[in-house]
Design an enzyme around this catalytic site. Structure first.
Site, PDB file in Angstrom:
ATOM      1  N   VAL A 298      36.434  32.567  34.630  1.00  0.00           N
ATOM      2  CA  VAL A 298      37.430  33.587  34.966  1.00  0.00           C
ATOM      3  C   VAL A 298      37.129  34.193  36.339  1.00  0.00           C
ATOM      4  O   VAL A 298      37.774  33.903  37.328  1.00  0.00           O
ATOM      5  CB  VAL A 298      37.499  34.684  33.879  1.00  0.00           C
ATOM      6  CG1 VAL A 298      38.489  35.773  34.274  1.00  0.00           C
ATOM      7  CG2 VAL A 298      37.914  34.064  32.543  1.00  0.00           C
ATOM      8  N   CYS A 299      36.144  35.031  36.390  1.00  0.00           N
ATOM      9  CA  CYS A 299      35.860  35.794  37.615  1.00  0.00           C
ATOM     10  C   CYS A 299      35.544  34.895  38.803  1.00  0.00           C
ATOM     11  O   CYS A 299      35.956  35.190  39.931  1.00  0.00           O
ATOM     12  CB  CYS A 299      34.710  36.759  37.355  1.00  0.00           C
ATOM     13  SG  CYS A 299      34.963  37.786  35.885  1.00  0.00           S
ATOM     14  N   VAL A 300      34.807  33.814  38.559  1.00  0.00           N
ATOM     15  CA  VAL A 300      34.452  32.900  39.641  1.00  0.00           C
ATOM     16  C   VAL A 300      35.597  31.939  39.951  1.00  0.00           C
ATOM     17  O   VAL A 300      36.004  31.777  41.110  1.00  0.00           O
ATOM     18  CB  VAL A 300      33.175  32.104  39.294  1.00  0.00           C
ATOM     19  CG1 VAL A 300      32.876  31.069  40.382  1.00  0.00           C
ATOM     20  CG2 VAL A 300      31.992  33.047  39.139  1.00  0.00           C
TER      21      VAL A 300
END
Length: 232
Positions: free
Chosen positions: A139-141
């Site tokens: 998600v974040c990466v």
């Protein structure tokens, strides 16, 4: 119909191989004069979600990326997501390494690239190569890496400084990013590619590696011991 289908399939396969071979010839390597480091959501709460790697090694590698950024004097941007909630604040040891770096505490955007303050901070680095790591990988990466790639940046994801729920999710995330032309690297490779030549600072590089890789520290201690003995 069967012959035409097989011919068409073979043609598509050949074109795909040719395209892959052409892309493989291009070696776009990291350059210390054009690289910036982005730390995405390395938060103490999110850290507990990471199950695809050993937690001690994971934390060590995150801090190793931080020390690498400091060693090469790279521009750094840090960001968190809803740090006033369960995600928690950024790892204090990481944040303390960069007291003067831009720090974007996002109020709610899951994809950091959706936050105009974060994008502004990235643009302000003036760099086109982005070295990215974070929690969680899928998600974040992945989201910010795909967004940055679409915006025209060259993206390099530090795989061992990023973590997620399990290996299957991690591998799927890697495949998704690779398919978009994002380069996946481990921390040691990032540092070595930035350095390029041992002669730039043999002792400094050895200390950087030895401070985060015990076996490398042993290697250097053994070498230094042998040199000292030979001089007696």
């Amino acid at each position: 119909m069967r012959i035409n289908f097989n011919f068409a399939t073979a043609l598509v396969g050949l074109l795909s191989v040719a395209s892959y071979a052409s892309a493989a010839k291009s070696y776009n390597r990291l350059n210390i004069s054009d690289a910036a480091v982005l730390f995405i959501d390395h938060q103490v709460g999110l850290f507990n979600l990471v199950q695809d790697t050993n937690p001690d090694s994971f934390k060590n590698t995150i801090l190793a990326v931080g020390d690498t950024a400091k060693y090469f004097d790279l521009k750094v941007v840090l960001t968190t997501s809803r740090e006033d909630g369960p995600n928690g604040p950024m790892m204090p040891e990481l944040k303390a390494k960069f007291p003067n770096a831009p720090y974007v505490a996002r109020p709610g955007q899951i994809n950091a690239w959706d936050d105009p303050d974060f994008v502004k901070a990235v643009k302000a680095t003036g760099k086109k190569q982005l070295i990215i790591s974070g929690i969680v990988t899928d998600v974040c990466v992945t989201f910010v890496s795909l967004s940055a790639k679409a915006a025209g940046y060259d993206v390099f994801v530090v795989t061992d400084a990023s973590g997620t729920f399990n290996e299957a999710i991690r591998d799927a995330s890697w495949s998704r990013m690779e398919a978009s032309g994002i380069q996946l690297m481990n921390w040691f490779a990032v540092a070595c590619e930035l350095a390029r030549d041992w002669r730039m600072d043999l002792e400094g590089l050895a200390n950087l590696f030895g401070s985060h890789i015990p076996t490398y520290k042993a290697l250097m201690d053994g070498y230094n011991g042998a040199v000292a003995s030979a001089k007696k």
